[in-house]
Structure formats: structure tokens, C-alpha cells
Design a protein around this motif. Structure first.
Motif, PDB file in Angstrom:
ATOM      1  N   SER A  76      -4.234 -10.535 -11.885  1.00 42.24           N
ATOM      2  CA  SER A  76      -3.419 -11.499 -12.065  1.00 42.24           C
ATOM      3  C   SER A  76      -2.757 -11.950 -10.199  1.00 42.24           C
ATOM      4  N   ALA A  77      -2.383 -13.091 -10.374  1.00 40.78           N
ATOM      5  CA  ALA A  77      -1.801 -13.620  -9.095  1.00 40.78           C
ATOM      6  C   ALA A  77      -0.796 -12.656  -8.570  1.00 40.78           C
ATOM      7  N   THR A  78      -0.050 -12.001  -9.293  1.00 39.60           N
ATOM      8  CA  THR A  78       0.964 -11.151  -9.115  1.00 39.60           C
ATOM      9  C   THR A  78       0.574  -9.760  -8.460  1.00 39.60           C
ATOM     10  N   GLU A  79      -0.356  -9.320  -8.976  1.00 38.96           N
ATOM     11  CA  GLU A  79      -1.337  -8.032  -8.488  1.00 38.96           C
ATOM     12  C   GLU A  79      -1.844  -8.275  -7.143  1.00 38.96           C
ATOM     13  N   ALA A  80      -2.351  -9.608  -6.907  1.00 34.10           N
ATOM     14  CA  ALA A  80      -2.876 -10.104  -5.568  1.00 34.10           C
ATOM     15  C   ALA A  80      -1.738 -10.010  -4.667  1.00 34.10           C
ATOM     16  N   GLY A  81      -0.684 -10.659  -4.963  1.00 40.83           N
ATOM     17  CA  GLY A  81       0.603 -10.552  -4.267  1.00 40.83           C
ATOM     18  C   GLY A  81       0.936  -9.247  -3.622  1.00 40.83           C
ATOM     19  N   ASN A  82       0.859  -8.188  -4.762  1.00 37.49           N
ATOM     20  CA  ASN A  82       1.446  -6.886  -4.364  1.00 37.49           C
ATOM     21  C   ASN A  82       0.280  -6.194  -3.559  1.00 37.49           C
ATOM     22  N   ALA A  83      -0.957  -6.535  -3.635  1.00 37.22           N
ATOM     23  CA  ALA A  83      -1.976  -5.864  -2.748  1.00 37.22           C
ATOM     24  C   ALA A  83      -1.909  -6.626  -1.415  1.00 37.22           C
ATOM     25  N   ILE A  84      -1.484  -7.518  -1.203  1.00 34.97           N
ATOM     26  CA  ILE A  84      -1.366  -8.282   0.165  1.00 34.97           C
ATOM     27  C   ILE A  84      -0.121  -7.858   0.655  1.00 34.97           C
ATOM     28  N   THR A  85       0.953  -7.480  -0.041  1.00 28.99           N
ATOM     29  CA  THR A  85       2.244  -6.627   0.593  1.00 28.99           C
ATOM     30  C   THR A  85       1.578  -5.351   1.055  1.00 28.99           C
ATOM     31  N   GLU A  86       1.007  -4.604   0.409  1.00 30.33           N
ATOM     32  CA  GLU A  86       0.513  -3.062   0.746  1.00 30.33           C
ATOM     33  C   GLU A  86      -0.230  -3.335   1.912  1.00 30.33           C
ATOM     34  N   ALA A 120      -4.992  -0.890  -2.776  1.00 31.12           N
ATOM     35  CA  ALA A 120      -4.649  -1.395  -1.468  1.00 31.12           C
ATOM     36  C   ALA A 120      -3.737  -0.188  -0.641  1.00 31.12           C
ATOM     37  N   ASN A 121      -2.980   0.516  -1.234  1.00 28.12           N
ATOM     38  CA  ASN A 121      -2.543   1.507  -0.692  1.00 28.12           C
ATOM     39  C   ASN A 121      -3.389   2.584  -0.498  1.00 28.12           C
ATOM     40  N   THR A 122      -4.095   2.934  -1.202  1.00 28.53           N
ATOM     41  CA  THR A 122      -5.310   3.831  -1.092  1.00 28.53           C
ATOM     42  C   THR A 122      -6.188   3.630   0.327  1.00 28.53           C
ATOM     43  N   VAL A 123      -6.421   2.268   0.511  1.00 30.25           N
ATOM     44  CA  VAL A 123      -7.241   1.691   1.296  1.00 30.25           C
ATOM     45  C   VAL A 123      -6.294   1.998   2.863  1.00 30.25           C
ATOM     46  N   VAL A 124      -5.018   1.662   3.051  1.00 37.29           N
ATOM     47  CA  VAL A 124      -4.332   1.609   3.975  1.00 37.29           C
ATOM     48  C   VAL A 124      -4.189   2.858   4.426  1.00 37.29           C
ATOM     49  N   GLN A 125      -3.836   4.048   3.503  1.00 38.83           N
ATOM     50  CA  GLN A 125      -3.639   5.460   3.799  1.00 38.83           C
ATOM     51  C   GLN A 125      -4.924   5.847   4.367  1.00 38.83           C
ATOM     52  N   ALA A 126      -5.953   5.570   3.746  1.00 38.80           N
ATOM     53  CA  ALA A 126      -7.383   6.021   4.354  1.00 38.80           C
ATOM     54  C   ALA A 126      -7.637   5.567   5.810  1.00 38.80           C
ATOM     55  N   MET A 127      -7.329   4.671   6.104  1.00 40.60           N
ATOM     56  CA  MET A 127      -7.512   3.695   7.421  1.00 40.60           C
ATOM     57  C   MET A 127      -6.531   4.547   8.489  1.00 40.60           C
ATOM     58  N   GLY A 128      -5.365   4.787   7.903  1.00 40.82           N
ATOM     59  CA  GLY A 128      -4.293   5.465   9.122  1.00 40.82           C
ATOM     60  C   GLY A 128      -4.846   6.662   9.282  1.00 40.82           C
ATOM     61  N   ALA A 129      -5.069   7.482   8.227  1.00 41.34           N
ATOM     62  CA  ALA A 129      -5.659   8.736   8.426  1.00 41.34           C
ATOM     63  C   ALA A 129      -6.725   9.158   9.678  1.00 41.34           C
ATOM     64  N   PHE A 130      -7.622   8.278   9.494  1.00 38.99           N
ATOM     65  CA  PHE A 130      -8.936   8.162  10.274  1.00 38.99           C
ATOM     66  C   PHE A 130      -8.983   7.268  11.561  1.00 38.99           C
ATOM     67  N   GLY A 131      -7.913   6.540  11.627  1.00 31.65           N
ATOM     68  CA  GLY A 131      -7.368   5.723  12.779  1.00 31.65           C
ATOM     69  C   GLY A 131      -8.223   4.671  12.814  1.00 31.65           C
ATOM     70  N   LEU A 132      -8.439   3.920  11.558  1.00 35.04           N
ATOM     71  CA  LEU A 132      -9.510   2.802  11.512  1.00 35.04           C
ATOM     72  C   LEU A 132      -8.827   1.505  11.928  1.00 35.04           C
ATOM     73  N   SER A 133      -9.480   0.636  12.304  1.00 41.93           N
ATOM     74  CA  SER A 133      -9.044  -0.690  12.847  1.00 41.93           C
ATOM     75  C   SER A 133      -8.713  -1.560  11.539  1.00 41.93           C
ATOM     76  N   ALA A 134      -8.106  -2.695  11.546  1.00 40.80           N
ATOM     77  CA  ALA A 134      -7.945  -3.731  10.426  1.00 40.80           C
ATOM     78  C   ALA A 134      -9.448  -4.136  10.009  1.00 40.80           C
ATOM     79  N   THR A 135     -10.218  -4.272  11.021  1.00 40.61           N
ATOM     80  CA  THR A 135     -11.568  -4.736  10.973  1.00 40.61           C
ATOM     81  C   THR A 135     -12.453  -3.726  10.269  1.00 40.61           C
ATOM     82  N   GLN A 136     -12.004  -2.599  10.164  1.00 37.65           N
ATOM     83  CA  GLN A 136     -12.830  -1.289   9.471  1.00 37.65           C
ATOM     84  C   GLN A 136     -12.599  -0.990   8.112  1.00 37.65           C
ATOM     85  N   SER A 137     -11.736  -1.975   7.686  1.00 35.80           N
ATOM     86  CA  SER A 137     -11.214  -1.786   6.166  1.00 35.80           C
ATOM     87  C   SER A 137     -12.368  -1.778   5.423  1.00 35.80           C
TER      88      SER A 137
END
Length: 305
Positions: A76-86, A120-137
Motif C-alpha cells: 500500500s501507499a502507507t506501507e511505502a511511506g513507512n518504508a521511506i521513513t525507516e 526497511a528496518n532490517t536493511v538499515v540495521q544490516a547496513m549500519g552493522a557492516f558500515g555499508l554506505s547508502a549506495t550499498q543497500s
């Protein structure tokens, strides 16, 4: 005659009221639901604006993206909005979210039956843990999706495992692809979720800073977990060291060596790597390094060709 007409008129009036009530009630309910959906979407976009530190007046393109997601996908559009937030809370910019990060997150959610905000939260946490940049999502997304596809586990247990071991794995120089590959191999051996992550974390700690007795045992067996530059070997290198130098021991000798080097908790992790060696990890590392795994799995889940 007048009395009969009066009776008929009353009946007709009663029927009209009943019909009106029957038709109006669902319409009112549908309108209320539509209002709630609209409010939820506006709330999600307002939260996204806050995470991006932008006024709502500048959220037009992201708003359009969320609405298009609601029209064109299973989300849904709301789910997309929540993902954008995360994603924004994780440090991604508007351009990066629009440039592929939201799409990669949708692929992960669709391939693993997760809701979009959790993905989205899972992706962000994994990126943070391994020091990945936004372009490496996409690396985080494909590592998780690939490990899930190659093993008997799923993305949620893998993320639980990463929560326990990612910091230690990153500290010794392991990539997210290596780490998720090992967690996938552990899952196929019956060690799953946070248990798998805890065992792997402890194993890496014991190898990185062995006790005096463990160091002596490793030296006597010829186990060397460091490369020529002084960095810890990758997952395949560690697995092969254990298999080469411990695989030929008797059961009693293996048990004694494992207990001395790894202790009770990490022995199960080390045993799995020792039994399978570097070759046992190949199918998992191949899957976690496949940069199309998430999108391919998502397409298959949604019945696309």
C-alpha cells in the motif's frame, strides 16, 4: 378503501426506511475506512518528512513514489511511506531512496513475506552493522535474500542472527555476504536465529583473543587464522583451517581441542565449519554474492516471469 391505502402507504414508508438504512450504512462505513486510510498515509508521509528534515511542501516526488507503489505493487501507499521513513532514519537521502533503495527493500519484503516497514528496518540495521554506505543497500538486501534462498531458514531468523554477531563479524573484517553465508550454513545444520548468531560471535571472539591454553592447542595443531597482512581469514579460510588441522583427529581429540579452543557455546559453530570446510560454504557464498537474488525471488513470489 382509505384505510387500505393508509396501511399500504405505511408499509411502503417502512420498506423505504429499511432500504435506505441498508444502503447507507455500508456507504458510511466505506467512507470512514477511506478517511482512515488517507489519514494513515498522510501520517506516514509526515513522519518521512521529519526523518528527512524536509517540509511537507518538498515531499511531492516521494509522495508520488509512495502512491505509485500503492498502485503498481502488492504494497500500500502507507506501507511505502513507512518504508521511506525507516530508510530515511537510517541515513539515506531522498535521491538514494528514489534511486533504488526503496525498490531493493520491496524486493526483500516480497521475497520473504515481510511487511515493507520491517524489511526497511532490517536493511538499515544490516547496513549500519557492516558500515555499508547508502549506495550499498542492495548488498545487504541480496545477502539476506540469497542466504534465505540457499538454506532452510528465512530473512527474519537471519536478521536475528545478525543482531547478535554482526558487530563482531565486522570487527574481524568479515563482509555481510560472508556472515550471512555462514548463518545459512548453520541453519541447514539446525542452528538458527539468535542462537546461531551468538555461537558465531563467541567463536570469532575465541579465535581473535584465545586463552593461553587455547593458543597453545591451536599452535600444536597448526591452526593459523591470520593472513599475511595480520587480518583474520574470511569464513572459507577459517572453515578450511579447522577442517585441515582438526578433521583427522580422533573423536576424543576433537572434543578436547574444541572444548579448549572454543568453550561450550562456540563449539557447535566451529564444528559445523570444520565438518564442511571451505567447499561446504561455496553454495551459500555464491548465493549471498548474487546481486539479482532478491529481485528474482520477489518476482517468483509474485508470480512474475
Amino acid at each position: 378503501a382509505s384505510e387500505k391505502l393508509r396501511t399500504a402507504g405505511s408499509a411502503a414508508t417502512s420498506i423505504g426506511k429499511t432500504m435506505s438504512l441498508g444502503i447507507t450504512t455500508p456507504l458510511v462505513g466505506a467512507a470512514a475506512a477511506a478517511v482512515k486510510i488517507g489519514n494513515d498515509f498522510e501520517t506516514s508521509m509526515s513522519q518521512a518528512a521529519g526523518a528527512l528534515n524536509k517540509p511537507m511542501a518538498q515531499m511531492g516526488s516521494l509522495r508520488d513514489l509512495a502512491l505509485k507503489t500503492g498502485q503498481d505493487t502488492q504494497f500500500s501507499a502507507t506501507e511505502a511511506g513507512n518504508a521511506i521513513t525507516e530508510l530515511a532514519k537510517g541515513g539515506l537521502t531522498e535521491a538514494q531512496i528514489k534511486g533504488g533503495s526503496l525498490k531493493a527493500t520491496m524486493d526483500l519484503a516480497a521475497s520473504s513475506s515481510m511487511d515493507l516497514g520491517t524489511a526497511a528496518n532490517t536493511v538499515v540495521q544490516a547496513m549500519g552493522a557492516f558500515g555499508l554506505s547508502a549506495t550499498q543497500s542492495s548488498q545487504a538486501v541480496n545477502a539476506l535474500a540469497g542466504a534465505a534462498a540457499a538454506s532452510s531458514t528465512d530473512v527474519q531468523p537471519l536478521s536475528e542472527g545478525l543482531a547478535q554477531c554482526a558487530a563482531q563479524a565486522h570487527l574481524v573484517g568479515w563482509s555481510i555476504q560472508d556472515t550471512t553465508a555462514v548463518l545459512g550454513e548453520f541453519a541447514d545444520a539446525g542452528v538458527v536465529g539468535s542462537d546461531a548468531g551468538t555461537s558465531l560471535k563467541t567463536m570469532l571472539q575465541r579465535l581473535g583473543a584465545p586463552t593461553a591454553a587455547a593458543s597453545k592447542t591451536m599452535e600444536s595443531l597448526g591452526i593459523n587464522v591470520w593472513d599475511s597482512q595480520g587480518h583474520m581469514k574470511d569464513a572459507a579460510g577459517i572453515a578450511q583451517e579447522l577442517k585441515t588441522h582438526m578433521g583427522g583427529l580422533s573423536d576424543a581429540q576433537k572434543q578436547a581441542a574444541m572444548s579448549t579452543i572454543f568453550g561450550s557455546d562456540a563449539t557447535r559453530a566451529a564444528s559445523i565449519l570444520m565438518n564442511n570446510g571451505a567447499s561446504g560454504l561455496q553454495k551459500y557464498t555464491k548465493a549471498t554474492n548474487d546481486q539479482s537474488s532478491a529481485s528474482r525471488l520477489a518476482a517468483s513470489q509474485m508470480g512474475e516471469t
